[in-house]
Design an enzyme around this catalytic site. Sequence first.
Site, PDB file in Angstrom:
ATOM      1  N   SER A   1       0.856  -1.188   0.000  1.00  0.00           N
ATOM      2  CA  SER A   1       0.000   0.000   0.000  1.00  0.00           C
ATOM      3  C   SER A   1       0.890   1.234   0.000  1.00  0.00           C
ATOM      4  CB  SER A   1      -0.922  -0.010   1.223  1.00  0.00           C
ATOM      5  OG  SER A   1      -0.181  -0.270   2.402  1.00  0.00           O
TER       6      SER A   1
ATOM      7  N   GLU B   1       1.134   5.488   0.931  1.00  0.00           N
ATOM      8  CA  GLU B   1       0.556   6.578   1.728  1.00  0.00           C
ATOM      9  C   GLU B   1       0.905   7.950   1.146  1.00  0.00           C
ATOM     10  OE1 GLU B   1       0.925   6.245   6.031  1.00  0.00           O
ATOM     11  OE2 GLU B   1       1.488   8.367   6.137  1.00  0.00           O
TER      12      GLU B   1
ATOM     13  N   ASP C   1      -1.231  13.501  16.657  1.00  0.00           N
ATOM     14  CA  ASP C   1      -0.311  14.237  17.521  1.00  0.00           C
ATOM     15  C   ASP C   1      -1.061  15.401  18.133  1.00  0.00           C
ATOM     16  OD1 ASP C   1       2.054  12.769  17.373  1.00  0.00           O
ATOM     17  OD2 ASP C   1       2.373  13.498  15.333  1.00  0.00           O
TER      18      ASP C   1
ATOM     19  N   PHE D   1      12.824  14.477  11.316  1.00  0.00           N
ATOM     20  CA  PHE D   1      11.568  13.755  11.411  1.00  0.00           C
ATOM     21  C   PHE D   1      11.705  12.551  12.349  1.00  0.00           C
ATOM     22  CE2 PHE D   1       8.026  11.418   9.217  1.00  0.00           C
ATOM     23  CZ  PHE D   1       7.066  12.311   9.651  1.00  0.00           C
TER      24      PHE D   1
HETATM   25  C1  FAD Z   1       0.996   4.273  10.049  1.00  0.00           C
HETATM   26  C2  FAD Z   1       0.881   5.615  10.728  1.00  0.00           C
HETATM   27  C3  FAD Z   1       0.067   6.600  10.162  1.00  0.00           C
HETATM   28  C4  FAD Z   1      -0.069   7.849  10.773  1.00  0.00           C
HETATM   29  N1  FAD Z   1      -0.888   8.794  10.187  1.00  0.00           N
HETATM   30  C5  FAD Z   1      -1.107   9.978  10.813  1.00  0.00           C
HETATM   31  C6  FAD Z   1      -2.026  10.942  10.286  1.00  0.00           C
HETATM   32  O1  FAD Z   1      -2.624  10.759   9.225  1.00  0.00           O
HETATM   33  N2  FAD Z   1      -2.228  12.085  10.984  1.00  0.00           N
HETATM   34  C7  FAD Z   1      -1.597  12.328  12.165  1.00  0.00           C
HETATM   35  O2  FAD Z   1      -1.831  13.381  12.777  1.00  0.00           O
HETATM   36  N3  FAD Z   1      -0.699  11.447  12.687  1.00  0.00           N
HETATM   37  C8  FAD Z   1      -0.449  10.279  12.040  1.00  0.00           C
HETATM   38  N4  FAD Z   1       0.429   9.368  12.580  1.00  0.00           N
HETATM   39  C9  FAD Z   1       1.136   9.709  13.821  1.00  0.00           C
HETATM   40  C10 FAD Z   1       0.302   9.396  15.068  1.00  0.00           C
HETATM   41  O3  FAD Z   1      -0.899  10.125  15.039  1.00  0.00           O
HETATM   42  C11 FAD Z   1       1.131   9.793  16.289  1.00  0.00           C
HETATM   43  O4  FAD Z   1       2.216   8.938  16.450  1.00  0.00           O
HETATM   44  C12 FAD Z   1       0.324   9.959  17.580  1.00  0.00           C
HETATM   45  O5  FAD Z   1       1.159  10.621  18.529  1.00  0.00           O
HETATM   46  C13 FAD Z   1      -0.127   8.639  18.194  1.00  0.00           C
HETATM   47  O6  FAD Z   1      -1.182   8.105  17.527  1.00  0.00           O
HETATM   48  P1  FAD Z   1      -1.651   6.599  17.833  1.00  0.00           P
HETATM   49  O7  FAD Z   1      -2.878   6.356  17.077  1.00  0.00           O
HETATM   50  O8  FAD Z   1      -0.539   5.669  17.675  1.00  0.00           O
HETATM   51  O9  FAD Z   1      -1.998   6.780  19.395  1.00  0.00           O
HETATM   52  P2  FAD Z   1      -2.295   5.807  20.591  1.00  0.00           P
HETATM   53  O10 FAD Z   1      -2.311   4.387  20.202  1.00  0.00           O
HETATM   54  O11 FAD Z   1      -3.499   6.348  21.279  1.00  0.00           O
HETATM   55  O12 FAD Z   1      -1.006   6.029  21.521  1.00  0.00           O
HETATM   56  C14 FAD Z   1      -0.564   7.324  21.857  1.00  0.00           C
HETATM   57  C15 FAD Z   1       0.253   7.288  23.146  1.00  0.00           C
HETATM   58  O13 FAD Z   1      -0.605   7.056  24.253  1.00  0.00           O
HETATM   59  C16 FAD Z   1      -0.265   5.847  24.932  1.00  0.00           C
HETATM   60  N5  FAD Z   1      -1.549   5.162  25.163  1.00  0.00           N
HETATM   61  C17 FAD Z   1      -2.352   4.604  24.230  1.00  0.00           C
HETATM   62  N6  FAD Z   1      -3.473   4.120  24.778  1.00  0.00           N
HETATM   63  C18 FAD Z   1      -3.382   4.403  26.094  1.00  0.00           C
HETATM   64  C19 FAD Z   1      -4.245   4.181  27.197  1.00  0.00           C
HETATM   65  N7  FAD Z   1      -5.434   3.570  27.021  1.00  0.00           N
HETATM   66  N8  FAD Z   1      -3.835   4.621  28.420  1.00  0.00           N
HETATM   67  C20 FAD Z   1      -2.650   5.240  28.590  1.00  0.00           C
HETATM   68  N9  FAD Z   1      -1.783   5.471  27.573  1.00  0.00           N
HETATM   69  C21 FAD Z   1      -2.151   5.067  26.354  1.00  0.00           C
HETATM   70  C22 FAD Z   1       0.629   5.060  23.991  1.00  0.00           C
HETATM   71  O14 FAD Z   1       1.566   4.272  24.696  1.00  0.00           O
HETATM   72  C23 FAD Z   1       1.305   6.185  23.199  1.00  0.00           C
HETATM   73  O15 FAD Z   1       2.406   6.691  23.915  1.00  0.00           O
HETATM   74  C24 FAD Z   1       0.621   8.118  11.983  1.00  0.00           C
HETATM   75  C25 FAD Z   1       1.465   7.145  12.522  1.00  0.00           C
HETATM   76  C26 FAD Z   1       1.605   5.899  11.918  1.00  0.00           C
HETATM   77  C27 FAD Z   1       2.521   4.877  12.511  1.00  0.00           C
END
Ligand code: FAD
Length: 276
Positions: free
Chosen positions: A7, A9, A100, A207
Amino acid sequence: MTRPPISFEFFPSKTPEGTDKLRNTRRQLAQFKPEFFSVTFGAGGTTQDGTRNAVFEIQSEGHQAAPHLSCIGSTRATIAELLTSYREHGIRRIVALRGDIPSGMVDVGEFRYANELVAFIREQHGDWFHIEVAAYPEYHPQAQSAEADLRAFVGKVNAGADAAITQYFFNADAYFRFVDEVQSRGVTIPIVPGIMPIQNFSQLSRFSDMCGAEIPRWLKLRLASFGDDSASIRAFGLDFVTELSDRVLSQGAPGLHFYTLNAAGAVSTICQRLGF
Ligand SMILES: Cc1cc2nc3c(=O)[nH]c(=O)nc-3n(C[C@H](O)[C@H](O)[C@H](O)COP(=O)(O)OP(=O)(O)OC[C@H]3O[C@@H](n4cnc5c(N)ncnc54)[C@H](O)[C@@H]3O)c2cc1C
């Protein structure tokens, strides 16, 4: 042997020229018959229209499009509306993220973590969407500990994720260790390596510092030694990233997800060299 699914991105472009360039990039990458094209989403919905327009256009060209959806700063109502509009347009796949947290954001909205978004999508739409979540083989930069991050990942999977895409990495062992760790905790979904081409060393360093992806010392020194010779950086990067992709696939990775940065060149070369 059948080729593993791949895929690509993109990020939504902000200008008409950028949109044209993206169309062109997509046309070139379509020859590799990707399973889907995904489009990123600015945290807090800053690129919401751009993401939506791009995925609808991709879908109308006959490809499968997967919008990224980040929930931080959003309400359940705005996310629900977006999901409904995606469903009405025949979108079947979502990359579900927390996003983020923009600096200065006071109100984080009604979702705190990605697992809550995954649960919400399932609650609202059952199995309509194939849900992808993010995985961090070298751990998320804000994780309280490696253990807490592994638990958070398992929590997203248990909330209903179908597959995961990793943050990019240059240490293949970190990927395999992560997969082993979560599999030993009962995770069975595919965890697809995210592959970042190496094009520009200073940009990549900045980055990588932000997103917590380590550039190993030897690789950093090797890339730094090319100085301003960007052709050599790109040539070395192509060799290295092709080898890394080949290694993860030959050792069992279920596919590859390419971070294209909206350009077809490097990613096409890597795909060709891999025989795709
Ligand atoms: C494949 C991919 C695509 C991405 N695309 C985008 C995008 O389109 N737009 C964008 O803004 N960003 C994007 N990101 C970046 C991502 O949004 C950031 O890394 C963000 O900081 C974390 O998102 P997450 O969904 O992994 O968060 P989560 O899984 O919610 O985790 C975030 C943090 O919180 C902690 N955490 C999670 N759940 C809990 C809980 N229940 N209790 C306590 N702590 C918890 C985790 O350990 C982690 O440190 C992408 C990253 C990847 C790998």
